[in-house]
Design a protein around this motif. Sequence first.
Motif, PDB file in Angstrom:
ATOM      1  N   GLY A  99      18.226 -14.903   4.674  1.00 13.40           N
ATOM      2  CA  GLY A  99      18.442 -14.574   6.236  1.00 13.40           C
ATOM      3  C   GLY A  99      17.739 -13.497   6.712  1.00 13.40           C
ATOM      4  N   LEU A 100      18.022 -12.349   6.180  1.00 13.17           N
ATOM      5  CA  LEU A 100      17.286 -11.186   6.408  1.00 13.17           C
ATOM      6  C   LEU A 100      15.984 -11.202   6.506  1.00 13.17           C
ATOM      7  CD1 LEU A 100      20.052  -8.248   5.413  1.00 13.17           C
ATOM      8  CD2 LEU A 100      19.693  -9.424   7.937  1.00 13.17           C
ATOM      9  N   ALA A 101      15.069 -11.555   5.329  1.00 10.64           N
ATOM     10  CA  ALA A 101      13.836 -11.430   4.969  1.00 10.64           C
ATOM     11  C   ALA A 101      13.391 -12.651   6.288  1.00 10.64           C
ATOM     12  CB  ALA A 101      13.500 -12.094   3.744  1.00 10.64           C
ATOM     13  N   THR A 102      13.895 -13.792   6.536  1.00  5.81           N
ATOM     14  CA  THR A 102      13.307 -14.676   7.282  1.00  5.81           C
ATOM     15  C   THR A 102      13.381 -14.205   8.599  1.00  5.81           C
ATOM     16  OG1 THR A 102      14.263 -16.329   6.071  1.00  5.81           O
ATOM     17  CG2 THR A 102      13.643 -17.004   8.208  1.00  5.81           C
ATOM     18  N   LEU A 103      14.419 -13.369   9.024  1.00  5.98           N
ATOM     19  CA  LEU A 103      14.572 -12.585  10.652  1.00  5.98           C
ATOM     20  C   LEU A 103      13.485 -11.655  10.432  1.00  5.98           C
ATOM     21  CD1 LEU A 103      17.544 -11.256  11.999  1.00  5.98           C
ATOM     22  CD2 LEU A 103      15.605  -9.832  11.942  1.00  5.98           C
ATOM     23  N   SER A 222      17.832 -13.812  15.796  1.00  5.37           N
ATOM     24  CA  SER A 222      19.318 -14.742  15.578  1.00  5.37           C
ATOM     25  C   SER A 222      19.125 -15.797  15.068  1.00  5.37           C
ATOM     26  CB  SER A 222      20.266 -14.214  16.661  1.00  5.37           C
ATOM     27  OG  SER A 222      19.728 -14.591  17.766  1.00  5.37           O
ATOM     28  N   PHE A 223      18.326 -16.646  15.759  1.00  2.00           N
ATOM     29  CA  PHE A 223      18.003 -17.960  15.678  1.00  2.00           C
ATOM     30  C   PHE A 223      17.491 -18.361  14.279  1.00  2.00           C
ATOM     31  CE2 PHE A 223      15.623 -22.098  16.226  1.00  2.00           C
ATOM     32  CZ  PHE A 223      16.929 -22.835  16.891  1.00  2.00           C
ATOM     33  N   ALA A 224      16.458 -17.273  13.915  1.00  2.00           N
ATOM     34  CA  ALA A 224      15.821 -17.610  12.694  1.00  2.00           C
ATOM     35  C   ALA A 224      17.198 -17.268  11.606  1.00  2.00           C
ATOM     36  CB  ALA A 224      14.558 -16.635  12.567  1.00  2.00           C
ATOM     37  N   PHE A 225      17.645 -16.140  11.988  1.00  2.00           N
ATOM     38  CA  PHE A 225      18.668 -15.973  10.825  1.00  2.00           C
ATOM     39  C   PHE A 225      19.928 -17.020  10.505  1.00  2.00           C
ATOM     40  CE2 PHE A 225      22.969 -14.106   9.533  1.00  2.00           C
ATOM     41  CZ  PHE A 225      22.627 -13.684   8.356  1.00  2.00           C
ATOM     42  N   ILE A 283      26.088 -10.220  19.642  1.00  2.00           N
ATOM     43  CA  ILE A 283      24.679 -10.467  20.331  1.00  2.00           C
ATOM     44  C   ILE A 283      24.909 -11.727  21.238  1.00  2.00           C
ATOM     45  CG2 ILE A 283      23.655  -9.840  18.201  1.00  2.00           C
ATOM     46  CD1 ILE A 283      22.706 -12.665  17.787  1.00  2.00           C
ATOM     47  N   GLN A 284      26.008 -12.157  21.737  1.00  2.00           N
ATOM     48  CA  GLN A 284      26.057 -13.243  22.708  1.00  2.00           C
ATOM     49  C   GLN A 284      25.374 -12.817  23.810  1.00  2.00           C
ATOM     50  OE1 GLN A 284      29.842 -14.344  23.677  1.00  2.00           O
ATOM     51  NE2 GLN A 284      29.243 -15.755  24.730  1.00  2.00           N
ATOM     52  N   LYS A 285      25.589 -11.686  24.373  1.00  2.00           N
ATOM     53  CA  LYS A 285      24.938 -11.342  25.728  1.00  2.00           C
ATOM     54  C   LYS A 285      23.586 -11.150  25.465  1.00  2.00           C
ATOM     55  CE  LYS A 285      24.953  -7.120  27.025  1.00  2.00           C
ATOM     56  NZ  LYS A 285      25.190  -5.637  27.425  1.00  2.00           N
ATOM     57  N   TRP A 286      23.026 -10.524  24.433  1.00  2.00           N
ATOM     58  CA  TRP A 286      21.420 -10.490  24.359  1.00  2.00           C
ATOM     59  C   TRP A 286      20.843 -12.041  24.096  1.00  2.00           C
ATOM     60  CZ3 TRP A 286      19.624  -6.104  26.083  1.00  2.00           C
ATOM     61  CH2 TRP A 286      20.415  -4.730  25.505  1.00  2.00           C
ATOM     62  N   LEU A 287      21.591 -12.795  23.241  1.00  2.00           N
ATOM     63  CA  LEU A 287      21.111 -13.978  23.035  1.00  2.00           C
ATOM     64  C   LEU A 287      20.972 -14.953  24.145  1.00  2.00           C
ATOM     65  CD1 LEU A 287      20.460 -15.896  20.482  1.00  2.00           C
ATOM     66  CD2 LEU A 287      22.762 -16.661  20.759  1.00  2.00           C
ATOM     67  N   ILE A 288      21.980 -14.712  25.278  1.00  2.00           N
ATOM     68  CA  ILE A 288      21.800 -15.710  26.424  1.00  2.00           C
ATOM     69  C   ILE A 288      20.673 -15.291  27.427  1.00  2.00           C
ATOM     70  CG2 ILE A 288      23.187 -16.139  28.544  1.00  2.00           C
ATOM     71  CD1 ILE A 288      25.741 -16.297  26.861  1.00  2.00           C
ATOM     72  N   THR A 289      20.546 -13.805  27.486  1.00  2.00           N
ATOM     73  CA  THR A 289      19.532 -13.209  28.293  1.00  2.00           C
ATOM     74  C   THR A 289      18.120 -13.486  27.787  1.00  2.00           C
ATOM     75  OG1 THR A 289      20.971 -11.451  28.798  1.00  2.00           O
ATOM     76  CG2 THR A 289      18.643 -11.069  29.308  1.00  2.00           C
ATOM     77  N   GLY A 290      18.054 -13.328  26.368  1.00  2.00           N
ATOM     78  CA  GLY A 290      16.829 -13.682  25.655  1.00  2.00           C
ATOM     79  C   GLY A 290      16.256 -15.008  25.942  1.00  2.00           C
ATOM     80  N   PHE A 291      17.063 -16.098  25.810  1.00  2.00           N
ATOM     81  CA  PHE A 291      16.592 -17.708  25.926  1.00  2.00           C
ATOM     82  C   PHE A 291      16.538 -17.692  27.129  1.00  2.00           C
ATOM     83  CE2 PHE A 291      18.405 -18.236  21.409  1.00  2.00           C
ATOM     84  CZ  PHE A 291      17.317 -18.949  21.177  1.00  2.00           C
ATOM     85  N   SER A 292      17.136 -17.338  28.050  1.00  2.00           N
ATOM     86  CA  SER A 292      17.155 -17.833  29.793  1.00  2.00           C
ATOM     87  C   SER A 292      15.830 -16.959  30.037  1.00  2.00           C
ATOM     88  CB  SER A 292      18.104 -17.173  30.703  1.00  2.00           C
ATOM     89  OG  SER A 292      18.657 -15.798  30.268  1.00  2.00           O
ATOM     90  N   ALA A 293      15.545 -15.689  29.917  1.00  2.00           N
ATOM     91  CA  ALA A 293      14.525 -15.110  30.408  1.00  2.00           C
ATOM     92  C   ALA A 293      13.009 -15.415  29.699  1.00  2.00           C
ATOM     93  CB  ALA A 293      14.525 -13.664  30.221  1.00  2.00           C
TER      94      ALA A 293
END
Length: 298
Positions: A99-103, A222-225, A283-293
């Motif tokens: 997971g970390l290497a893929t990330l 996070s999605f890749a991990f 990372i919920q806040k960053w995840l939503i912000t990243g996908f929406s932006a």
Amino acid sequence: MITKEAVAAAPAPAPAAPVPTRPGKKRPAWDEVPRWQIYLPLGIYLVFTLIPFYWILLFAVRPAGSTSLVPWPMTTEHFEKVWTDRGFGTYFTNSVYVGLATLVMTTLVALAGGYALARFDFKIKRVFMLALLCSQFVPGALLLVPLFEIFAGLQMINSLGSVIIAETVFQLPLSIILISNFIKNVPYSLEEAAWVDGCGRFRAFRIVVLPLLRPGLIAVGSFAFVHSWNHFLFALMFLNNQHKQTIPVGLNSLMSADSVDLGALAAGGIVAAVPVVIVFAFIQKWLITGFSAGAVKG
């Protein structure tokens, strides 16, 4: 004949009478909905969502052979069994490594490819974007045979590196598109101002643009991990040694044609789910912000 003076002297029309309403009653607005109409559907949905989690927790901490619907007395025998006897300690370590290497690999390659698509114009740019989009319609099962042949030629079968490369390749199209759209939202004038101050392109990108991409990078990483953590097919096909397998393959090994150890399976499921839940909680806040932006501009 009607003169202008007669028109000016005519009385103004009376205003329309207001529509009579019942005293003490206010017309409800569309957004003024009773609270129970909101909480009732949410409560029903929450119950249906939490029941499976409670059920798996019940089997994981309930003693073997018990039929009680209350997890008491609680036991950790199922967790000890899967962690030591079934090798989930090794599976967990392998999954973290993959997971970390893929990330890291997905984020770095997607960052370079997304910047190229966002800041440079070249002849096959539209064709390349179309190819990235079309690749999302290809199921991972169709990639097994060519990837297996490639890894066999490179002598990478039964190596965690083969799973990492396969997961990275599978995640790159969507990650490049998201990062590209996110970079397009960063004003190009910021980089130009850094160039005027003496920065090169790489330094301007590192100092000016990269800090603004934090939500997008967290979303892509996070999605890749999570995908590599939960993906079953690549690990099953490319890893034959039991000491190299990941958690999804380990969960599959707990089920046989004759019997299924429900307690061990539930404990293994919790071991597999807890890291992902912890990651998303932080990372919920960053995840939503990243996908929406990243989806605003294409």
